[in-house]
Design an enzyme around this catalytic site. Structure first.
Site, PDB file in Angstrom:
ATOM      1  N   GLU A  69       0.802  -1.228   0.000  1.00  0.00           N
ATOM      2  CA  GLU A  69       0.000   0.000   0.000  1.00  0.00           C
ATOM      3  C   GLU A  69       0.833   1.275   0.000  1.00  0.00           C
ATOM      4  O   GLU A  69       0.515   2.225   0.710  1.00  0.00           O
ATOM      5  CB  GLU A  69      -0.922   0.005   1.237  1.00  0.00           C
ATOM      6  CG  GLU A  69      -1.870  -1.159   1.261  1.00  0.00           C
ATOM      7  CD  GLU A  69      -2.652  -1.271   2.576  1.00  0.00           C
ATOM      8  OE1 GLU A  69      -3.838  -1.604   2.521  1.00  0.00           O
ATOM      9  OE2 GLU A  69      -2.064  -1.034   3.654  1.00  0.00           O
TER      10      GLU A  69
HETATM   11  C1  TNX Z   1      -4.300  -3.926   4.754  1.00  0.00           C
HETATM   12  S1  TNX Z   1      -2.657  -6.322   4.389  1.00  0.00           S
HETATM   13  C2  TNX Z   1      -3.011  -3.721   5.204  1.00  0.00           C
HETATM   14  C3  TNX Z   1      -2.791  -3.314   6.594  1.00  0.00           C
HETATM   15  C4  TNX Z   1      -4.063  -3.127   7.332  1.00  0.00           C
HETATM   16  C5  TNX Z   1      -5.042  -4.216   6.963  1.00  0.00           C
HETATM   17  C6  TNX Z   1      -6.309  -4.160   7.728  1.00  0.00           C
HETATM   18  C7  TNX Z   1      -1.622  -5.300   4.165  1.00  0.00           C
HETATM   19  C8  TNX Z   1      -0.407  -5.801   3.592  1.00  0.00           C
HETATM   20  N1  TNX Z   1      -1.893  -4.033   4.487  1.00  0.00           N
HETATM   21  O1  TNX Z   1      -2.015  -2.144   6.623  1.00  0.00           O
HETATM   22  O2  TNX Z   1      -3.798  -3.156   8.693  1.00  0.00           O
HETATM   23  O3  TNX Z   1      -5.329  -4.099   5.595  1.00  0.00           O
HETATM   24  O4  TNX Z   1      -7.125  -5.273   7.480  1.00  0.00           O
END
Ligand code: TNX
Length: 522
Positions: A333
């Protein structure tokens, strides 16, 4: 006469059933999770008595005695039998447990074990000490749930005779804990490691940094914890592990044959670092601390040399305390990092990680970069990313968010947790096969299964356990037991028998309506 027949029939019926307080009457009707590869029963029963002890076979490595002590510590508080660990070469007698290494039994592999139970002795053998440790979890689960009690229980401590030969399908079976969104201290983390051990998991991934907090002391960049460790989601006081505490956690896990994978999430998810050091920001100004739950807004400056000095110091200090092969660089992300900058960053950071003797693992987005041959891509969201990784020769760790995200609510009524990926009831958590879930990701590409627990909505370990249990045993079984041996209908009956065990361990688990908690056993 009729009455007597009925009584005898009833006794007969019950004698081949598993009893929730005394354990199985026939070894093949056990409720072990993960389900063992092969179980055969024999005549007789093994009974632990006040004459029982734990024998270490002559010539065993020192580690076997340590494992013997671990077994004694599991069995003595509840049985009150005072089992001792005997290492002087004496032979076991009736009611004793024997631990031995058998390097010749190569079918068992690195973590497999064989448990032979007779009316006289219970013999646990393995190629490696790790296998003995996994086998001990089987012994625990063959005894009634009261074995997990911290105080003396009445028993009897009986196990039906037979043989179990057992080894894992995947080499990587684990959970992740996010200590960044809310901080969980060393005692909570050790308790989590004990839960992993009971279900034969072997990896614990610690998500040590995020926008809301930096959780591990870095001696060359002290503000990371002095400043960046003092926040968490909702504005609480946060916290961090000193390097001594982290090393102690690593050792605790090692004693349970569990490898720690430390994660420093970058280049996104870095607000805590950016708020601790102005020089890490392109405008030279420290960011404000962040205590909300948005993602994707922060990024390290990928074109600034100080960023790489920072990453090098952080990786060097953590790698020096971490015996495991892998260092997790996050990489998810990074929505506010341009794709070219992202690729440039991941490529450089791979070199840094390798220069400190570790291999890289990261969330599936890292497959956009040019991956080194030993990289493991943690698949959580995008099949296309996993495919990109595989095309470069990388292996895949399966953490599909619709099935394996332990922070997802069970259903719409669950108070804790999130629901952006799915509601994950206990059957959704169990009912999938890593090797067929995504057609492009094949068995030979997969190193294993990991279930992450993100911590935006949980601030106490009781809350964490409510989301972890009873899904964790299912993930453990997916990683251990061959897919063709698994079925939800059969699993749910075994899981019911673990209700009492979880209760005895003080775990406030979710009482899923899909499980007959009041009718445990087969
Ligand atoms: C996505 S999964 C994220 C996290 C969040 C999560 C919450 C991932 C690699 N990144 O930063 O905590 O969703 O469900």
């Amino acid at each position: 006469m009729k009455k007597l027949c009925l009584v005898m029939l009833t006794i007969g019926l019950f004698s081949c059933q598993s009893n929730p307080t005394t354990g199985p009457a026939d070894l093949t009707r056990n409720t072990i999770i993960p389900k063992p590869v092969s179980v055969t029963s024999a005549d007789g029963t093994f009974i632990l008595t006040s004459r029982s002890d734990i024998f270490v076979a002559e010539g065993s490595p020192e580690e076997v005695a340590v494992i013997g002590n671990y077994l004694a510590e599991r069995l003595n508080p509840s049985t009150g039998l005072g089992l001792r660990v005997i290492t002087d070469g004496r032979k076991p007698g009736k009611g004793d447990i024997l631990l031995a290494i058998n390097e010749g039994d190569t079918e068992l592999g690195e973590e497999g074990y064989e448990l032979v139970i007779t009316g006289k002795v219970m013999t646990l053998t393995a190629v490696r000490p790790a296998g003995l440790f996994r086998g001990i979890q089987t012994i625990r689960q063959l005894l009634p749930p009261a074995i997990e009690s911290a105080t003396i229980q009445p028993g009897p401590w009986v196990i039906p005779a037979g043989t179990i030969r057992d080894w894992p399908e995947y080499g990587h079976r684990g959970e992740m804990l996010d200590v960044a969104r809310h901080f969980f201290g060393p005692e909570d983390v050790k308790r989590f490691i004990d839960h992993l051990a009971l279900y034969k998991m072997n990896v614990f991934h610690l998500h040590l940094s995020d926008d809301q907090g930096w959780r591990i002391e870095i001696k060359s960049w002290p503000n990371l914890t002095a400043h960046g460790g003092k926040t968490e989601v909702g504005g609480g006081e946060g916290g961090f592990f000193t390097q001594e505490e982290y090393s102690d956690i690593v050792k605790y896990a090692e004693e349970r044959y569990i490898t720690i994978i430390p994660e420093i999430d970058m280049p996104g998810h870095t607000n805590a670092a950016l708020s601790s050091y102005p020089e890490l920001n392109s405008d030279g100004k420290a960011k404000e601390p962040y205590t909300g739950t948005k993602v994707g807004f922060s990024s390290l400056d990928t074109r600034s040399e100080i960023t790489y000095k920072f990453v090098d110091d952080v990786v060097r200090e953590i790698a020096a305390l971490t015996p495991g092969q892998y260092f997790h660089i996050g990489g998810d992300e990074s929505h506010s990092t341009k794709i070219d900058d992202y690729i440039y960053f991941v490529n450089r950071v791979q070199d840094i990680v390798e220069s400190h003797g570790k291999s890289v693992t990261g969330w599936d987005e890292i497959a956009h970069a040019t991956l080194k041959p030993d990289v493991v891509v943690q698949y959580w969201a995008r099949p296309a990313n996993a495919v990109k990784g595989i095309a470069q020769g990388a292996k895949v760790l399966m953490s599909p968010c619709q099935h394996a995200y332990t922070d997802m609510k069970y259903d719409s009524t669950t108070v804790l947790g999130l629901s952006w990926a799915a509601y994950i009831e206990v059957d959704d958590a169990y009912n999938w096969d890593p090797a067929t879930l995504v057609p492009e990701i094949k068995r030979e590409n997969i190193v294993g299964v990991q279930a992450p627990l993100w911590a935006e909505t949980i601030s106490t370990f009781d809350e964490a356990e409510y989301l972890i249990f009873p899904r964790l045993p299912g993930y453990a079984e997916i990683g251990w037991t061959p897919a063709e041996m698994r079925s939800w209908d059969e699993y749910r009956v075994r899981l019911a028998a673990h209700g009492k065990r979880m209760e005895t361990l003080g775990i406030g688990f979710y009482r899923s309506p899909l499980i007959d908690w009041d009718q445990p056993g087969l």
